[in-house]
Scaffold this active site. Structure first.
Site, PDB file in Angstrom:
ATOM      1  N   PRO A  62     -10.086  -6.508 -19.021  1.00 14.77           N
ATOM      2  CA  PRO A  62      -8.781  -6.305 -18.387  1.00 14.77           C
ATOM      3  C   PRO A  62      -8.220  -4.885 -18.493  1.00 14.77           C
ATOM      4  CG  PRO A  62      -8.536  -7.438 -20.478  1.00 14.77           C
ATOM      5  CD  PRO A  62     -10.004  -7.297 -20.254  1.00 14.77           C
TER       6      PRO A  62
ATOM      7  N   ASP B 279     -14.036   0.470  -9.829  1.00  9.60           N
ATOM      8  CA  ASP B 279     -12.726   0.084  -9.308  1.00  9.60           C
ATOM      9  C   ASP B 279     -11.651   0.878 -10.027  1.00  9.60           C
ATOM     10  OD1 ASP B 279     -13.614  -1.816  -7.596  1.00  9.60           O
ATOM     11  OD2 ASP B 279     -13.391  -3.477  -9.003  1.00  9.60           O
TER      12      ASP B 279
ATOM     13  N   LYS C  39      -8.700   0.696  -4.891  1.00 17.40           N
ATOM     14  CA  LYS C  39      -7.438   1.089  -4.267  1.00 17.40           C
ATOM     15  C   LYS C  39      -6.612   1.876  -5.279  1.00 17.40           C
ATOM     16  CE  LYS C  39      -5.107  -2.472  -3.164  1.00 17.40           C
ATOM     17  NZ  LYS C  39      -4.397  -3.612  -2.603  1.00 17.40           N
TER      18      LYS C  39
ATOM     19  N   MET D 238      -3.041 -11.307  -8.255  1.00 16.70           N
ATOM     20  CA  MET D 238      -2.682 -10.593  -7.023  1.00 16.70           C
ATOM     21  C   MET D 238      -1.484 -11.267  -6.366  1.00 16.70           C
ATOM     22  SD  MET D 238      -6.577 -10.048  -5.634  1.00 16.70           S
ATOM     23  CE  MET D 238      -7.109 -11.699  -5.978  1.00 16.70           C
TER      24      MET D 238
HETATM   25  N1  SAH Z   1     -12.035  -9.647 -11.616  1.00 21.76           N
HETATM   26  C1  SAH Z   1     -10.728  -9.430 -12.124  1.00 21.76           C
HETATM   27  C2  SAH Z   1      -9.646  -9.766 -11.126  1.00 21.76           C
HETATM   28  C3  SAH Z   1      -9.658  -8.903  -9.905  1.00 21.76           C
HETATM   29  S1  SAH Z   1      -8.343  -9.226  -8.794  1.00 21.76           S
HETATM   30  C4  SAH Z   1     -10.553 -10.220 -13.420  1.00 21.76           C
HETATM   31  O1  SAH Z   1     -11.383 -11.076 -13.743  1.00 21.76           O
HETATM   32  O2  SAH Z   1      -9.596  -9.922 -14.149  1.00 21.76           O
HETATM   33  C5  SAH Z   1      -7.151  -8.070  -9.350  1.00 21.76           C
HETATM   34  C6  SAH Z   1      -6.008  -8.769 -10.026  1.00 21.76           C
HETATM   35  O3  SAH Z   1      -6.341  -9.048 -11.375  1.00 21.76           O
HETATM   36  C7  SAH Z   1      -4.736  -7.967 -10.145  1.00 21.76           C
HETATM   37  O4  SAH Z   1      -4.003  -7.979  -8.944  1.00 21.76           O
HETATM   38  C8  SAH Z   1      -4.034  -8.712 -11.226  1.00 21.76           C
HETATM   39  O5  SAH Z   1      -3.486  -9.919 -10.761  1.00 21.76           O
HETATM   40  C9  SAH Z   1      -5.171  -9.057 -12.132  1.00 21.76           C
HETATM   41  N2  SAH Z   1      -5.329  -8.078 -13.229  1.00 21.76           N
HETATM   42  C10 SAH Z   1      -6.368  -7.266 -13.446  1.00 21.76           C
HETATM   43  N3  SAH Z   1      -6.201  -6.564 -14.583  1.00 21.76           N
HETATM   44  C11 SAH Z   1      -5.009  -6.962 -15.096  1.00 21.76           C
HETATM   45  C12 SAH Z   1      -4.276  -6.643 -16.267  1.00 21.76           C
HETATM   46  N4  SAH Z   1      -4.726  -5.753 -17.157  1.00 21.76           N
HETATM   47  N5  SAH Z   1      -3.101  -7.268 -16.501  1.00 21.76           N
HETATM   48  C13 SAH Z   1      -2.632  -8.174 -15.624  1.00 21.76           C
HETATM   49  N6  SAH Z   1      -3.287  -8.516 -14.499  1.00 21.76           N
HETATM   50  C14 SAH Z   1      -4.458  -7.935 -14.239  1.00 21.76           C
END
Ligand code: SAH
Length: 413
Positions: free
Chosen positions: A178, A201, A223, A334
């Protein structure tokens, strides 16, 4: 004085005298090295029997004799009798055959180093004079840890420096977690240390990219406020194209590659071009952001399920039902932009306006922030706090700030 030498034992006859656990360890290492292993012993322990049954070694069912040394390049004297081992090593010396004595390392002409294997390398540690197996093992363990956890450049050398490697490369889809660099897995870090090129990413542990050697190419495809995301087909094309140049391509993703990461499409694209592709799971923000904020997404006696959904458009009917009847915690990824619409959708469907909810922004990073409110006030509070992506939204009883303040109730098993 001991020196270390890399022996190619492939196809070479090796004699192992003894049938106990030490002989088994030696024999299995020799088998792994490709040697033709003969074990001489009146009886075999279970591990050796397994190797014998599957045809990995030959077994001569009696005590070892001098003639057994004939033709061997190396002998492991590992019987339970130190005198037999010493005699065997002395006889091996006379015939100029290298020998390892399991009961007295100093009487053999060779000793077995403690080994660590990593990324196509083998690291061996041995004492120079007096054997000191504990110290040797400690050093080996430390080196192993260094290779696993620290930024060591492990890219393979190019065979043709002027061109690219002639053989095909590979793609590794890496779930980077994360965002906190120390929530990357060891396997993910190892993959990064082997990368020729990293396609990344914006989310995830991007700070680790600064540690890469300058020659590692980094391609940003995510993005960000000042540039649009690269379309998925273009990302697929980059992965295939880079691998076809013979490179090790790491596709670094936030969270887990298969949780709203479009990892499946990237795997298909690689497979369609015959490119080997590996997937390294990651800690998904769907689970890690709530956990980091102290929200248990399941809680005994409160809720026994989780539903992870995206918030790009209307919430799925399964998610709406889960909130309305409280059957599962709903985690929305998201979902910041459409939060007001989702709140309205849930209230219209009959959700309790006081259902606890929380938003975790940038979970696990130093900028983590949690905003909590009952469902009916969530959109207003989020706007007031200036909540922005990336964030996960947690809806359900577990988001109640008071949940973990109470002493756990005794629950019948
Ligand atoms: N593959 C990723 C998700 C990708 S979609 C996963 O497994 O975490 C991208 C979304 O992930 C963001 O819009 C948000 O909702 C969430 N996200 C990713 N990193 C985050 C973080 N550090 N804290 C909170 N939400 C996060």
């Amino acid at each position: 004085m001991t020196t270390l030498l890399g022996l190619d034992l492939n196809g070479k006859p090796v004699l192992v005298a003894g049938g106990g656990p030490v002989a088994a360890r030696r024999a299995s290492a020799m088998v792994e090295a490709g040697a033709r292993v003969t074990v001489v012993s009146p009886a075999l322990c279970e591990d050796l029997l397994d190797l014998w049954v599957d045809g990995s070694l030959e077994w001569v069912e009696r005590r070892v004799q001098q003639g057994d040394l004939e033709g061997a390049w190396l002998v492991h004297a590992a019987t339970s009798d130190p005198a037999t081992n010493a005699t065997l090593c002395a006889q091996a010396d006379e015939r100029r055959i290298w020998s390892v004595n399991a009961s007295d390392v100093t009487s053999g002409s060779a000793r077995t180093p403690a080994l660590a294997r990593h990324a196509g390398l083998v690291v061996g540690v041995a004492s120079v004079d007096t054997p000191d197996p504990q110290r040797v093992a400690r050093v080996r363990d430390r080196l192993e840890l260094t290779l696993l956890c620290e930024a060591v450049d492990l890219r393979a050398a190019r065979r043709h420096p002027a061109t690219e490697r002639p053989d095909r490369g590979r793609v590794v889809l890496v779930g980077g977690g994360p965002g906190a660099p120390d929530l990357m897995t060891i396997r993910a870090r190892r993959a990064l240390s082997e990368a020729d090129v990293v396609v990344t990413d914006r989310l995830g542990p991007t700070s680790t990219l600064a540690d890469l050697p300058d020659v590692v190419e980094v391609i940003h495809v995510g993005k960000s406020p000042d540039h649009h995301p690269v379309p998925q087909e273009e990302i697929n094309r980059i992965l295939v194209d880079q691998a076809e140049r013979g490179r090790t391509v790491v596709r670094l993703k936030g969270g887990d590659p298969f949780v709203f990461g479009r990892g499946g499409e990237e795997v298909s694209a690689c497979r369609a071009h015959g490119i080997p592709v590996e997937v390294i799971p990651g800690v998904t923000s769907a689970l890690a952001a709530p956990a980091s904020a102290g929200i248990p997404i399941t809680h005994r006696g409160v809720v026994g399920g989780v539903l992870v959904v995206h918030g790009h458009d209307d919430l799925s009917s399964a998610a709406v039902h889960a909130v309305v009847d409280g059957s599962a915690t709903v985690v929305v990824l998201m979902g910041v932009a459409l939060l007001p619409d989702h709140v309205e959708q849930l209230l219209v469907a009959g959700a309790d306006p006081l259902t606890p909810a929380a938003i975790v922004e940038r979970g696990t990073t130093p900028h983590e922030r949690v905003t909590r409110a009952p469902l009916c006030r969530m959109a207003v509070e989020a706007r007031a706090a200036g909540v922005s992506a990336p964030a996960v939204i947690v809806i359900g009883a577990v988001a109640d700030p008071a949940l973990l303040e109470e002493a756990p109730e005794a629950v019948e098993e």
